[in-house]
Write an enzyme that holds these catalytic residues in place. Structure first.
Site, short mmCIF file in Angstrom:
data_model
loop_
_atom_site.label_atom_id
_atom_site.label_comp_id
_atom_site.label_asym_id
_atom_site.label_seq_id
_atom_site.Cartn_x
_atom_site.Cartn_y
_atom_site.Cartn_z
N ASP A 31 10.25 11.96 55.31
CA ASP A 31 10.68 10.75 55.60
C ASP A 31 11.78 9.82 54.17
O ASP A 31 11.91 10.85 52.98
CB ASP A 31 9.30 9.97 55.22
CG ASP A 31 9.18 8.27 55.50
OD1 ASP A 31 10.27 7.55 55.11
OD2 ASP A 31 8.10 7.99 55.38
N ASN A 32 12.60 9.22 54.27
CA ASN A 32 13.72 8.54 53.42
C ASN A 32 13.36 7.47 52.92
O ASN A 32 13.35 7.12 52.13
CB ASN A 32 14.93 8.57 54.09
CG ASN A 32 15.29 7.08 55.13
OD1 ASN A 32 13.95 6.72 55.32
ND2 ASN A 32 15.69 6.90 55.50
N ASP A 56 16.46 12.66 55.06
CA ASP A 56 16.84 10.88 56.16
C ASP A 56 17.21 11.99 57.14
O ASP A 56 18.24 12.65 57.94
CB ASP A 56 18.39 10.21 55.71
CG ASP A 56 18.37 9.35 56.74
OD1 ASP A 56 17.33 9.49 58.29
OD2 ASP A 56 19.62 8.39 56.94
N ASN A 99 18.25 15.66 66.17
CA ASN A 99 17.99 16.61 65.25
C ASN A 99 16.53 16.71 64.53
O ASN A 99 16.41 18.88 64.59
CB ASN A 99 17.99 16.15 63.29
CG ASN A 99 19.50 16.21 63.26
OD1 ASN A 99 20.92 16.61 63.94
ND2 ASN A 99 20.31 15.09 62.32
N TYR A 145 17.31 -1.27 68.26
CA TYR A 145 15.77 -0.13 68.65
C TYR A 145 15.44 -0.12 69.97
O TYR A 145 15.37 0.87 70.59
CB TYR A 145 14.26 -1.45 68.14
CG TYR A 145 13.42 -0.85 67.99
CD1 TYR A 145 13.22 0.33 67.37
CD2 TYR A 145 11.79 -1.19 69.22
CE1 TYR A 145 11.97 0.77 67.25
CE2 TYR A 145 11.11 -0.94 69.06
CZ TYR A 145 10.73 0.04 67.51
OH TYR A 145 9.82 0.81 68.05
N LYS A 149 15.58 3.73 71.09
CA LYS A 149 14.49 4.45 71.58
C LYS A 149 14.26 5.14 73.53
O LYS A 149 14.01 5.88 73.96
CB LYS A 149 13.45 3.57 71.77
CG LYS A 149 12.50 3.15 70.18
CD LYS A 149 11.93 4.38 70.03
CE LYS A 149 11.66 4.56 68.27
NZ LYS A 149 11.13 5.71 67.64
N TYR A 159 15.86 17.54 76.62
CA TYR A 159 15.39 19.17 76.52
C TYR A 159 14.29 19.74 76.78
O TYR A 159 14.46 20.55 76.96
CB TYR A 159 15.31 18.88 74.73
CG TYR A 159 16.49 19.13 73.74
CD1 TYR A 159 17.47 18.15 73.46
CD2 TYR A 159 16.68 19.73 72.52
CE1 TYR A 159 18.61 17.90 72.82
CE2 TYR A 159 17.41 20.15 72.61
CZ TYR A 159 18.36 18.96 71.79
OH TYR A 159 19.11 19.60 70.92
#
Ligand code: UDP
Length: 323
Positions: A31-32, A56, A99, A145, A149, A159
């Site tokens: 968590d950042n 991050d 990532n 947002y 999303k 993926y």
């Protein structure tokens, strides 16, 4: 199992972390702390099955050792937060999802994406069923947002298809409970905070817009059940008990015994008029239905906010008595 939970210091991520640790798993929270709070996970710091990494996820992720699950919950989620943190929101849901998918792939781990009912935008179909494609304004204020999303869902499916990654996607409808930040700007936290301090309750628009509120423990139960079922397409998790925002304000006023007046404010741009989940898929697939009644859930949440406010006023007093 060894799990990485991104956004694990946030509201939902920290409740999920509690549950996973209770079940005996090893959890790495990443968590950042942009909208998360270290207080939410502080109790686990001495647990040898727990690890916190301040990072991050929009930047490259490096994790030592095996990972069985990558659970991606990091993102600002309140409209107030994601308007202010527009670029960060776009990045965490696009680069951050890329990532975290890459991490899952390299570790041979399963992948779980927290998506949102916001992918339906301001829906024209009620209740919202997973096969509905939504009604989103890509360049409106909520687009940062909603669209990121939607991208996150698309890349997760890619993926799955291209790399055979074992993935899950949930679409989370309005969720509330302890640890929803007092200042995060969402309706439940705003109304309870205002009611407990007898400040005016800020009603955006005329309050006829609806939402359906689920308690956080119900959501966590749904998440854990979906982890145990091989289903790759999105699943709605929400409580189908629909309330107008005005009804919610009245319930909160009553439960807190507040003298707050209701003050009208302009309705934010593109604020969805109606939001109601169709949860037949979750019922069928997971044998899941939300259990917590709204009054009971709000009562527990209000007690938590009372303690929070007490803590804040003690902190303020202590600060003002410093020389
Ligand atoms: N809302 C409100 N007063 C507030 C905060 C929110 O009337 O102080 C309304 C908001 O306009 C929306 C609903 O409550 O119609 C839910 O807002 P929230 O920010 O919780 O999340 P959303 O469901 O819109 O993502």
């Amino acid at each position: 199992m060894k799990l990485v939970v991104t956004g694990g210091a946030g509201f939902i991520g920290s409740h999920l972390t509690d549950r996973l640790l209770n079940e005996g798993h090893h959890v790495t929270v990443m968590d950042n702390l942009l909208t998360g709070n270290i207080k939410n996970i502080a109790r686990h710091m001495s647990n040898t099955r727990f690890q916190f990494l301040h990072h991050d996820v929009s930047n490259h992720i490096h994790i030592v050792g095996d990972v069985d699950w990558v659970i991606h919950f990091a993102s600002p989620a309140s409209p107030v937060d994601y308007l202010q943190l527009s670029i960060e929101t776009l990045k965490v849901n696009s680069l951050g999802t890329h990532n975290t998918l890459g991490l899952a792939r390299v570790k041979g781990a399963k992948y779980f994406l927290a998506s949102t009912s916001e992918v339906y935008g301001d829906p024209e179909v009620h209740p919202q069923v997973e096969t509905y494609w939504g009604n989103v304004n890509p360049i409106g204020p909520r687009g940062v947002y909603d669209e990121s999303k939607r991208f996150a869902e698309a890349i997760t499916m890619a993926y799955h298809h291209k790399h055979d990654l074992d993935t899950r996607i949930i679409r989370i409808f309005n969720c509330y409970g302890p640890r929803l930040r007092l200042d995060d700007g969402r309706v439940v936290s705003n109304f309870i905070g205002q009611a407990l301090t007898n400040e005016p309750i800020t009603m955006y628009g005329d309050g006829t817009q609806t939402r359906s509120f689920q308690y956080v423990s119900d959501l966590v139960e749904g998440i854990v059940r979906l982890m145990g079922v091989k289903h790759h397409e999105p699943v709605n998790l929400g409580n189908p008990q629909e309330k107008t925002v005005m009804e919610l304000a009245q319930i909160i006023k009553e439960l807190t015994g507040s003298k707050s007046e209701i003050r009208n404010k302009p309705l934010p741009v593109d604020d969805p008029k109606r939001r109601l989940p169709d949860i037949s898929k979750a019922k069928r697939l997971l044998d899941w239905t939300p259990k917590k009644d709204l009054i009971e859930g709000l009562t527990e949440t209000i007690s938590w906010y009372r303690e929070e406010l007490k803590g804040l006023s003690q902190e303020k007093q202590a600060a003002s008595s410093l020389p």
